[in-house]
Design a protein around this motif. Structure first.
Motif, PDB file in Angstrom:
ATOM      1  N   LEU A 221      27.923  54.334  36.483  1.00 36.95           N
ATOM      2  CA  LEU A 221      28.391  52.978  36.773  1.00 36.95           C
ATOM      3  C   LEU A 221      29.365  52.474  35.721  1.00 36.95           C
ATOM      4  CD1 LEU A 221      25.246  51.072  38.099  1.00 36.95           C
ATOM      5  CD2 LEU A 221      27.275  51.784  39.346  1.00 36.95           C
ATOM      6  N   SER A 222      29.014  52.729  34.444  1.00 39.89           N
ATOM      7  CA  SER A 222      29.892  52.206  33.388  1.00 39.89           C
ATOM      8  C   SER A 222      31.257  52.896  33.422  1.00 39.89           C
ATOM      9  CB  SER A 222      29.245  52.332  32.018  1.00 39.89           C
ATOM     10  OG  SER A 222      28.816  53.637  31.820  1.00 39.89           O
ATOM     11  N   THR A 223      31.257  54.184  33.760  1.00 43.67           N
ATOM     12  CA  THR A 223      32.530  54.902  33.886  1.00 43.67           C
ATOM     13  C   THR A 223      33.355  54.322  35.032  1.00 43.67           C
ATOM     14  OG1 THR A 223      31.390  56.875  33.152  1.00 43.67           O
ATOM     15  CG2 THR A 223      33.551  57.208  34.119  1.00 43.67           C
ATOM     16  N   LEU A 224      32.652  54.094  36.134  1.00 38.50           N
ATOM     17  CA  LEU A 224      33.308  53.557  37.323  1.00 38.50           C
ATOM     18  C   LEU A 224      33.916  52.178  37.031  1.00 38.50           C
ATOM     19  CD1 LEU A 224      33.254  54.978  40.107  1.00 38.50           C
ATOM     20  CD2 LEU A 224      31.603  53.259  40.828  1.00 38.50           C
ATOM     21  N   ILE A 225      33.116  51.356  36.362  1.00 35.51           N
ATOM     22  CA  ILE A 225      33.580  49.990  36.072  1.00 35.51           C
ATOM     23  C   ILE A 225      34.784  50.030  35.131  1.00 35.51           C
ATOM     24  CG2 ILE A 225      32.940  47.813  34.930  1.00 35.51           C
ATOM     25  CD1 ILE A 225      30.077  48.348  36.042  1.00 35.51           C
ATOM     26  N   THR A 226      34.687  50.885  34.102  1.00 39.12           N
ATOM     27  CA  THR A 226      35.803  50.972  33.151  1.00 39.12           C
ATOM     28  C   THR A 226      37.084  51.406  33.856  1.00 39.12           C
ATOM     29  OG1 THR A 226      34.173  51.752  31.575  1.00 39.12           O
ATOM     30  CG2 THR A 226      36.454  51.922  30.894  1.00 39.12           C
ATOM     31  N   LEU A 227      36.942  52.424  34.705  1.00 37.48           N
ATOM     32  CA  LEU A 227      38.131  52.908  35.415  1.00 37.48           C
ATOM     33  C   LEU A 227      38.673  51.838  36.362  1.00 37.48           C
ATOM     34  CD1 LEU A 227      36.990  56.564  36.181  1.00 37.48           C
ATOM     35  CD2 LEU A 227      38.774  55.843  34.598  1.00 37.48           C
ATOM     36  N   ARG A 228      37.753  51.130  36.987  1.00 40.11           N
ATOM     37  CA  ARG A 228      38.129  50.099  37.953  1.00 40.11           C
ATOM     38  C   ARG A 228      38.890  48.967  37.244  1.00 40.11           C
ATOM     39  NH1 ARG A 228      37.595  50.450  43.513  1.00 40.11           N
ATOM     40  NH2 ARG A 228      37.921  48.371  44.312  1.00 40.11           N
ATOM     41  N   LEU A 229      38.309  48.546  36.105  1.00 37.31           N
ATOM     42  CA  LEU A 229      38.917  47.421  35.387  1.00 37.31           C
ATOM     43  C   LEU A 229      40.321  47.753  34.877  1.00 37.31           C
ATOM     44  CD1 LEU A 229      35.918  45.974  33.342  1.00 37.31           C
ATOM     45  CD2 LEU A 229      37.094  44.933  35.278  1.00 37.31           C
TER      46      LEU A 229
END
Lengths: 312, 467
Positions: free
Chosen positions: A296-304
């Motif tokens: 999730l944290s990877t996904l959020i970082t990439l998304r942001l």
């Protein structure tokens, strides 16, 4: 037709070993870990299906899981932030060709060639409360040989704070804060090199134009350098997040394989539950949640950080 | 026309790849055959007894010597001992227990022993214990052991672990340092407290402590519980009684431990490893240290030659109900025979040979171990440090030990250790310490799969205490 079949076979034959190895050593263990997390198993007797009970226990049985998670978050907030800021700062300095840049680059990168175990042992010695402890020795010198050091903290709105010496940095209670300087020292060099490599791809003409427009060094950094290395910066942040969530070796070494509630991070809790307490189900539940957090944290970082890539 | 020159698919796919794949498969299978030992057959000319040993501070030289000796003596019977040691032996044993191919004998710590016993994975040792001892055919092997040393993994009428060493908890001091400063070993806790104040006044830290392992304080606390409340208090804890740690005797013991830690521990002790703190002790930076009798052996490479290490028993507590001559001791360096061992009876015979009166003096002089066999080690075979432990043993009517930490490993790591640290830092009161430990025990007992073997209480009267 035959040629096509041969060609397909050729491709499959080269993909197969990697596929088989990935399935056997990554995919199957991952699925097994998920199944273990739904079982009660001590590693020796027959596993017993308990559904999501292990996940309930993580939050209900004691606060140890949340404490470990909080420690990981401290590492992310304090450690990762310091590492990112320092590595960007030093990379920018080296990029602007400070005197002796080559030497600095090698020096900063040096901790990366040392194993994390050796680094941890080195810092145990630095922090030691015995006569070998360099940091406590320095603090004692600051205190003029006295057994207490007075820190004037009026400027922080607090009175004088007295610290007993030697200060037990690696006491379980303080360990999570004590590993942050070590983390910063060990990791800054890698991210510095990563960011510097990205900065060196930026055409010099951009900076020349900015200088002609009267932009300061700080303005150049924020308006040219940072936007143009954004993709590499994102990759670096993802690495750091994953590293902080999977943090294990230094705590394990500094706690001599017996981390306590005061010092656990998720990975050490997982290991202790599975291999010391033989609670495979609970440990696997920690592993599953750790995976979810990393994902999730990877996904959020990439998304942001997703924006149109700048081409230059 | 392909964009790149095509390789000879026929050769690669139909000939080379299948051959390589088959070769790798065969190699893997052959490796597997090497891992799994062949099943024994009656026609085997040699019966190999595999012995796996945790290679720690005591090393395995002595065990190897004994294995060679036994193999020589039993060569005509076709028995051969194959002994190996490893600091991570537990990691190597676990998969072998799971695939039902364990060594014949293991000396290991860190396995869930009670679970293995409950699952029938360990072989009971009683048949061997009831046989005559090697070198002393007049007595059964069982009768030679120091009382209590066979109890660590006793379940009902069966014994599942054989100790090869005797361990005791005591306070260590430097006789030379004590002589130079005119200090004397204390007999009561008040004397101990006064001695610590005196040592501090003389500019030396009274006590070193292995703070990175708070569990070291457990043994001292447990000894103090006995001193304060007698064996009745020990029985309450070992029986996992609901409020055992909140009993006034246990609270008093926690108070004494906390006072000692807060006032007499060396500065920074809570951040020291066992080797760091023990190094402080052997370098005269601290005058005393509580530790097991492995201390001398563990520090042999760093102890100055003129250091006179001696031990005294945990002092008596004024007004306490416990017999102060008793001490916290147990069998250690435990050997187990897995139930799926190929030759369990032969394995037991080797153990009967290994832990026998004729070789007890040798283990004492070779690696500084006190044999668990009663009086089997002559004083002259031991160092002066271990002789001082023998002095304690000579006057002791017996030993006591805990079983709660082996029954509740999660309680040990999640409840006991952090709360011992908090108690010693002065962050929680002794009453709160007792409440937390009791709450942890109650929570652990809720687990329906918890294994609690039958409890055999210590008889206070038998050990010279009021009933």
């Amino acid at each position: 037709m035959k040629r096509n079949r041969e060609r397909s076979l050729f491709i499959v034959s080269f993909l197969a070993p990697a596929f088989i190895l990935f399935t056997a050593f990554v995919a199957v263990p991952c699925v097994r870990a998920l199944l273990y997390s739904l079982e009660k198993w001590d590693g020796f007797s027959e596993p017993k299906w308990v559904g999501y009970e292990n996940f309930v226990l993580l939050f209900n049985e004691s606060d140890i899981f949340l404490i470990a998670l909080r420690h990981n978050l401290i590492l992310i907030v304090a450690g990762a932030t310091c590492i990112t800021a320092l590595s960007l700062f030093f990379a920018a300095l080296l990029h602007r060709r400070v005197h002796g840049a080559g030497l600095f680059r090698v020096t900063f990168f040096f901790p990366n060639v040392i194993s994390s175990v050796a680094i941890s042992l080195l810092w145990v010695l630095l922090y030691s409360t015995t006569d070998f402890g360099v940091i406590n020795g320095f603090l004692k010198w600051l205190a003029g040989g006295a057994s207490q050091l007075r820190l004037p903290l009026q400027w922080l709105g607090r009175g004088d704070v007295t610290v007993d010496l030697p200060y037990p940095f690696v006491d379980s209670k303080h360990l999570i804060y004590a590993v942050i300087p070590m983390m910063v020292w060990a990791a800054t060099g890698f991210y510095l090199v990563l960011f510097l490599a990205a900065m060196e791809n930026i055409p010099e003409t951009f900076y020349e134009a900015a200088v002609l427009d009267g932009a300061s060094g700080v303005a150049q950094f924020f308006y040219i350098t940072l936007p143009l290395i954004r993709e590499v910066l994102t990759v670096g942040l993802v690495f750091l997040l994953i590293g902080c969530l999977k943090f294990f070796d230094p705590i394990w070494i500094m706690e001599n394989q017996f981390p306590s509630k005061d010092s656990h991070v998720l990975a050490t809790l997982l290991y202790q539950k599975v291999f010391s307490e033989y609670n495979v189900g609970y440990g696997s539940a920690v592993a599953v949640l750790l995976f979810v957090l990393v994902f999730l944290s990877t996904l959020i970082t990439l998304r942001l950080s997703r924006r149109e890539a700048l081409e230059y | 026309m392909p964009a790149f020159p095509l390789p000879n698919y026929n050769f690669l796919c139909m000939q080379l790849f299948p051959k390589c794949f088959t070769a790798s498969l065969l190699a893997s299978l052959l490796c597997g055959c090497e891992i799994i030992r062949p099943a024994p057959s009656a026609a085997d000319p040699v019966k190999t007894i595999e012995v796996a040993i945790f290679e720690g501070g005591y090393g395995i030289d002595w065990h190897e010597k004994m294995a060679r000796l036994y193999s020589e003596q039993h060569a005509s019977d076709g028995i051969r001992i194959e002994l190996w040691g490893d600091p991570r032996v537990v990691e190597k044993i676990k998969p072998r227990l799971l695939r039902r191919d364990p060594p014949e004998v293991v000396l290991v710590t860190g396995l869930p022993m009670w679970r293995l016993i409950a699952d029938g994975k360990l072989y009971p040792i009683d048949s061997a214990l009831d046989q005559p001892a090697y070198g002393d055919p007049e007595h059964r092997w069982r009768d030679l052991f120091i009382a209590g040393t066979l109890d660590t993994y006793r379940s009902g009428d069966n014994v599942y672990a054989i100790p090869s060493a005797f361990a005791a908890w005591s306070c260590w001091y430097s006789a030379r340092l004590f002589r130079e400063h005119g200090w004397t070993p204390p007999r009561t806790w008040s004397e101990f407290d006064a001695l610590c104040d005196k040592i501090k006044r003389d500019g030396i830290a009274p006590l070193a402590f292995q703070g990175k392992y708070p569990f070291y304080a457990w043994y001292t606390y447990f000894s103090l519980v006995q001193r304060c409340g007698g064996l009745a208090a020990i029985n309450r804890i070992n029986a996992l009684e609901p409020d055992a740690f909140s009993h006034p005797d246990a609270i008093r013991a926690a108070t004494l431990l906390q006072d000692m830690a807060v006032h007499h521990f060396q500065r920074g002790a809570l951040a020291m490893t066992h080797t760091e703190s023990q190094l402080q002790f052997v370098n005269d930076q601290a005058a005393m240290i509580f530790c097991g009798i492995w201390l001398e052996n563990e520090m042999k490479n760093t102890t100055p030659p003129d250091f006179e290490m001696r031990a005294f028993n945990v002092p008596a507590v004024e007004g306490g109900k416990g017999n102060p001559r008793l001490f916290n001791g147990q069998g250690s360096e435990l050997f187990f025979v897995p139930a799926e061992s190929r030759y369990p009876e032969l394995a037991l015979d080797f153990l009967r040979f290994l832990i026998s009166p004729p070789y007890a003096p040798d283990i004492g002089s070779s690696i500084g171990i006190i044999s668990p066999l009663k009086g089997a080690v002559p004083r002259e075979a031991l160092s002066p440090a271990l002789q001082s432990v023998l002095d304690m043993m000579d006057v002791a009517p017996g030993i006591f030990q805990d079983r709660i930490t082996s029954l509740l490993p999660e309680w040990l790591s999640q409840v006991l250790n952090p709360n011992l640290s908090s108690l010693m830092r002065g962050e929680i009161s002794p009453e709160e310490f007792g409440r937390r430990l009791d709450a942890g025990v109650r929570q652990a007992r809720h687990d329906p799969d918890l294994i609690i073997p039958p409890f055999v209480p210590f008889n206070p009267v038998e050990f010279g205490e009021p009933s």
